[in-house]
Design a protein around this motif. Structure first.
Motif, mmCIF file in Angstrom:
data_model
loop_
_atom_site.group_PDB
_atom_site.id
_atom_site.type_symbol
_atom_site.label_atom_id
_atom_site.label_comp_id
_atom_site.label_asym_id
_atom_site.label_seq_id
_atom_site.Cartn_x
_atom_site.Cartn_y
_atom_site.Cartn_z
ATOM 1 N N LEU A 565 0.825 -1.209 0.000
ATOM 2 C CA LEU A 565 0.000 0.000 0.000
ATOM 3 C C LEU A 565 0.860 1.260 0.000
ATOM 4 N N ASN A 566 1.970 1.242 0.709
ATOM 5 C CA ASN A 566 2.856 2.406 0.712
ATOM 6 C C ASN A 566 3.410 2.697 -0.679
ATOM 7 N N LYS A 595 6.376 10.838 3.315
ATOM 8 C CA LYS A 595 5.947 10.667 4.695
ATOM 9 C C LYS A 595 6.613 9.398 5.226
ATOM 10 N N VAL A 596 7.309 9.510 6.367
ATOM 11 C CA VAL A 596 8.092 8.383 6.869
ATOM 12 C C VAL A 596 7.819 8.168 8.354
ATOM 13 N N LEU A 656 8.326 4.100 4.771
ATOM 14 C CA LEU A 656 7.256 4.971 4.308
ATOM 15 C C LEU A 656 6.061 4.840 5.255
ATOM 16 N N ALA A 657 5.328 5.947 5.421
ATOM 17 C CA ALA A 657 4.245 5.952 6.414
ATOM 18 C C ALA A 657 2.935 6.480 5.843
ATOM 19 N N TYR A 658 2.762 6.439 4.512
ATOM 20 C CA TYR A 658 1.452 6.751 3.960
ATOM 21 C C TYR A 658 0.424 5.748 4.487
ATOM 22 N N ALA A 659 0.878 4.511 4.670
ATOM 23 C CA ALA A 659 0.076 3.469 5.312
ATOM 24 C C ALA A 659 0.893 2.902 6.466
ATOM 25 N N VAL A 674 -8.506 5.855 6.822
ATOM 26 C CA VAL A 674 -9.026 4.983 5.767
ATOM 27 C C VAL A 674 -8.444 3.596 6.009
ATOM 28 N N MET A 675 -9.302 2.596 6.115
ATOM 29 C CA MET A 675 -8.840 1.254 6.473
ATOM 30 C C MET A 675 -9.397 0.216 5.516
ATOM 31 N N PRO A 676 -8.541 -0.376 4.673
ATOM 32 C CA PRO A 676 -8.981 -1.483 3.817
ATOM 33 C C PRO A 676 -8.991 -2.791 4.606
ATOM 34 N N LEU A 677 -10.083 -3.533 4.522
ATOM 35 C CA LEU A 677 -10.229 -4.804 5.236
ATOM 36 C C LEU A 677 -10.778 -5.835 4.267
ATOM 37 N N LEU A 678 -9.868 -6.680 3.775
ATOM 38 C CA LEU A 678 -10.275 -7.657 2.778
ATOM 39 C C LEU A 678 -9.297 -8.812 2.807
ATOM 40 N N GLY A 679 -9.793 -10.022 2.987
ATOM 41 C CA GLY A 679 -8.909 -11.189 2.987
ATOM 42 C C GLY A 679 -7.911 -11.095 4.128
ATOM 43 N N GLY A 680 -6.627 -11.289 3.808
ATOM 44 C CA GLY A 680 -5.584 -11.109 4.807
ATOM 45 C C GLY A 680 -5.290 -12.361 5.599
ATOM 46 N N PHE A 681 -4.701 -12.148 6.773
ATOM 47 C CA PHE A 681 -4.225 -13.240 7.617
ATOM 48 C C PHE A 681 -5.161 -13.376 8.820
#
Length: 759
Positions: A565-566, A595-596, A656-659, A674-681
């Protein structure tokens, strides 16, 4: 495609143009058969007149043109009188300048350096060298030769010069002998070579796989690796097979090294429920000290409230024009009457109002109050909310270094902080090592008010401090539960409380501060995220994409993880440009304006702000890259007005700290999340992680992804289990006849097994 073979150069160092003494990065001019070549790399203490052999490649610097980047190098002292004189004239050896260099070389010729190393007393033959000066020169020569030998020894194994410098600073001229006996000493704190690289050195020196030095180092490595994942200790019955598997050694090899490590106090054990738990020294001492100190505080503070503070609280209500709820009054009374109290509660339950009253009433009674938080952003936030000045714990304790270069805090038992009450906000973020140092800096009679949300994630550092303190029943706890009327208007707050109660959040509202967009595939979800951050939110709310909006995600890995994402966010928010200098690190290409985030504590790095200087940038601090200087191999970053210079070699401290991950967002609030939540661990998708993320949003929260994933997170109440022993150590302090809060059942280890990380 086959890699290009490195080129080989050999010549005499004509001029040293630049050298970074911290990491050995050097820019020099090399005379190669009469032609000058600019050579760059971690060459270290190269001096004019030396013969240098380098392997590497030519690179084209956008500003300085062709340079030879050294990958491997070998330094040879000059062998002829002309270059020996040039070498000594460059003041490579303290006490010898051009005039004295000429006299020495005239006397000893091509044998000058051999005589200075092997027969230094012959320098007395030179007019103008007294016995005292001869002794000083001889000592300097021995140091130079020892460091040179150490650097060349490690260079043959591909170990960079900065580690040789650190080893030499630690052990001096004896470093070579120590490392020959145990190359795993390179993994020691302060030198910090990776275990795998020290292992390669040991292999090259023909150490056996079952050598006690290797097995002991492997035990320490795996304990530290797991400490980095939050565990202060590991049970012996889990540590033994992990070490044996990782090192490919037999249990008897482990047992021998383990026994030796115990005898040498490299590790410690604590028996919990007849199960030995193994600690590294720092974590054992920290948990032991915290338990002992809390026991003293509670034993010597009033066991029951004997003073009636009703009139004081009533007067404070009248002065502030408000009415305190029953639990708020209880919290205020407990804080004023006891030596230590924990104040917890979710968003909108009045923690800040209660804390303001506690501080005000302490001050009215003449107490000196100090307020601390674990991060700069958390300290700034509590200052804004309370109106009282707050500082980070690190800055409050102040850092200094002893003669050996070891870090310590200036405030400790011998130099305590000048306060009667210490208030610590965001306690869920405080790890055991930091809390130990804070306790050591408080006078015995100092009161403690610990404020935090126990439903948030535990600290990034090792330990489960707030939860262990609460679960021990040794410390008074007041948990605020009522959501006040004004807070009920916020969907962020009401949804946060639903989540922590195990209820599904309301994802249907469209005219509130909390929005949900269903996207069931990664690319559409990421595309919407990019559009919201880059265009829609700045246009609709006037938010800055980098300063006001923060993307938060549960994981580091995967297409919806921080790293990916970054890179996507950087492409749209700070794309490549000929006018923007770049530098590559392991994970990212950094660009001016990025952004870091600092990802590890650096206590000694120097910052400058408005004419003020200080030290320390800490894990989780967010800033911006302001300059990249490829000639000096440095970048300048700004953190809340503090300007910090990093060498390229230190870029592994930045990301990097965009995300950012939810863990790294703790203690911070952002105008929009803003938080994407899909699939994952699945292991990372659990209730209090979602709760922590939601509560990072101040004015706007946008969730993108699958409604089912959000519901599954709410249903999954398996908290992150960490191996610690603080709760049991606290219970040891229990006085007979004292009531203890009911403790939760300990997990059987299954959760720990799933959560635990190891190599």
């Amino acid at each position: 495609m086959a890699e290009k073979a490195p080129l080989h150069l050999e010549g005499i160092v004509e001029h040293v143009l630049y050298r970074n003494d911290q990491n050995g990065y050097t820019v020099l001019e090399l005379d190669v058969n009469g032609s000058p070549v600019t050579v760059v790399g971690e060459i270290g203490e190269a001096e004019e007149g030396e013969r240098l052999l380098v392997d590497g490649e030519y690179v084209n610097h956008p500003r300085f043109g062709a340079q030879f980047r050294a990958q491997y190098w070998e330094r040879k002292l000059p062998a002829d009188a002309l270059n020996i004189q040039k070498y000594l004239s460059s003041r490579a050896i303290k006490g010898i300048g051009p005039s004295l260099a000429r006299k020495i070389v005239e006397a000893f010729g091509d044998q000058t350096l051999v005589i200075m190393e092997k027969e230094p007393t012959r320098l007395l033959e030179i007019r103008g060298i007294s016995p005292k000066k001869c002794e000083a020169i001889a000592a300097e020569v021995q140091q130079i030769f020892a460091l040179r030998s150490l650097m060349q020894f490690l260079a043959q194994y591909g170990i960079r010069s900065k580690y040789a410098m650190r080893a030499y600073q630690r052990w001096g001229a004896g470093a070579m002998d120590l490392l020959a006996a145990n190359p795993y000493l390179l993994c020691s704190p302060g030198i910090d070579l990776e275990f795998q690289k020290a292992d390669a050195v040991a292999y090259g020196m023909h150490f056996s796989a079952s050598a006690p030095q290797r097995v002991q180092a492997g035990i320490v490595y795996l304990l530290q690796y797991n400490a980095n994942s939050g565990y202060t200790c590991l049970p012996l019955d889990r540590l033994r097979p992990k070490v044996c598997s990782y090192l490919k050694v037999q249990p008897e090899d482990f047992d021998a090294a383990y026994a030796q490590a115990l005898d040498e106090h490299v590790i410690y054990i604590y028996e919990k429920a007849e199960r030995p738990f193994v600690f590294l020294e720092d974590y054992y001492i920290a948990e032991r000290y915290i338990a002992d100190r809390v026991g003293v505080i509670m034993d010597f503070s009033a066991p029951e409230d004997r003073t009636d503070f009703t009139e004081l609280i009533d007067a404070q209500e009248k002065e502030q024009g408000m009415h305190y709820a029953a639990l708020q009054r209880q919290a205020i009374t407990t804080a004023l009457s006891r030596g230590m109290v924990i104040l917890t509660g979710g968003p909108g339950t009045g923690k800040t109002t209660t804390l303001n009253a506690i501080i005000a009433l302490y001050e009215k009674q003449g107490y000196r109050v100090m307020i601390a938080a674990p991060t700069g952003r958390a300290a700034s936030r509590v200052s804004d909310l309370t109106g009282y000045e707050a500082s980070t714990i690190h800055r409050m304790l102040a850092v200094e270094y002893d003669m050996s270069g070891n870090m310590r805090f200036q405030h400790n038992e011998q130099n305590p902080l000048d306060c009667d009450v210490m208030v610590v906000d965001e306690m869920s973020m405080v790890d055991v090592l930091l809390f130990e140092h804070l306790l050591r800096a408080l006078r015995l009679g100092c009161k403690l008010v610990l404020v935090g949300d126990c439903d948030q994630l535990p600290s990034v550092g090792a330990g489960n401090l707030l939860r262990d303190l609460i679960d021990s029943g040794r410390v008074p706890v007041v948990a605020l539960k009522e959501i006040f009327r004004q807070a009920q208007k916020s969907s962020i707050i009401t949804n946060a409380h639903k989540i922590i109660r195990g209820e599904y959040p309301d994802l249907t509202q469209k005219k509130s501060d909390c929005f949900f967009f269903q996207r069931l595939k990664p690319e559409p979800a990421i595309s919407l995220m990019l559009e919201l951050v880059q265009e829609r939110l700045p246009k609709a709310y006037g938010y800055s994409p980098t300063e006001d909006i923060q993307v938060i995600t549960p994981s580091r890995k995967g297409i919806m993880g921080v790293v990916e994402l970054n890179q996507r966010l950087q492409e749209v928010l700070n794309p490549p440009s000929k006018s923007l200098p770049e530098v590559k690190s392991v994970l990212y290409t950094f660009r001016e304006g990025d952004k870091v985030m600092q990802i590890k504590n650096n206590y000694d790095i120097i910052w400058h702000k408005d004419g003020e200087n200080g030290t320390g940038i800490f894990n989780g601090d967010i800033g911006y890259l302001r300059a990249i200087n490829r000639q000096s191999q440095e970048v300048v970053a700004e953190f809340d007005g503090r300007h910090v210079t990093y060498s390229f070699d230190q870029l592994d401290q930045l990301e990097l700290a965009y995300a950012v991950t939810v863990h790294k967002s703790q203690g911070s609030e952002f105008q929009a999340v803003v938080m994407p939540l899909l699939g994952g661990f699945p292991k990372l998708y659990y209730r209090n992680l979602l709760y922590t993320a939601v509560t990072r949003a101040r004015r706007l929260l946008i969730l993108i992804g699958s409604k089912n994933v959000i519901y599954q997170m709410v249903d999954n109440n398996r908290r992150m289990y960490r191996y610690t022993c603080l709760r049991e150590m606290l219970l040891e302090q229990q006085r007979p006849g004292t009531k203890t809060a009911r403790l939760p059942e300990e997990t059987d280890g299954a959760e720990a097994e799933e959560q635990e990380e190891s190599s």
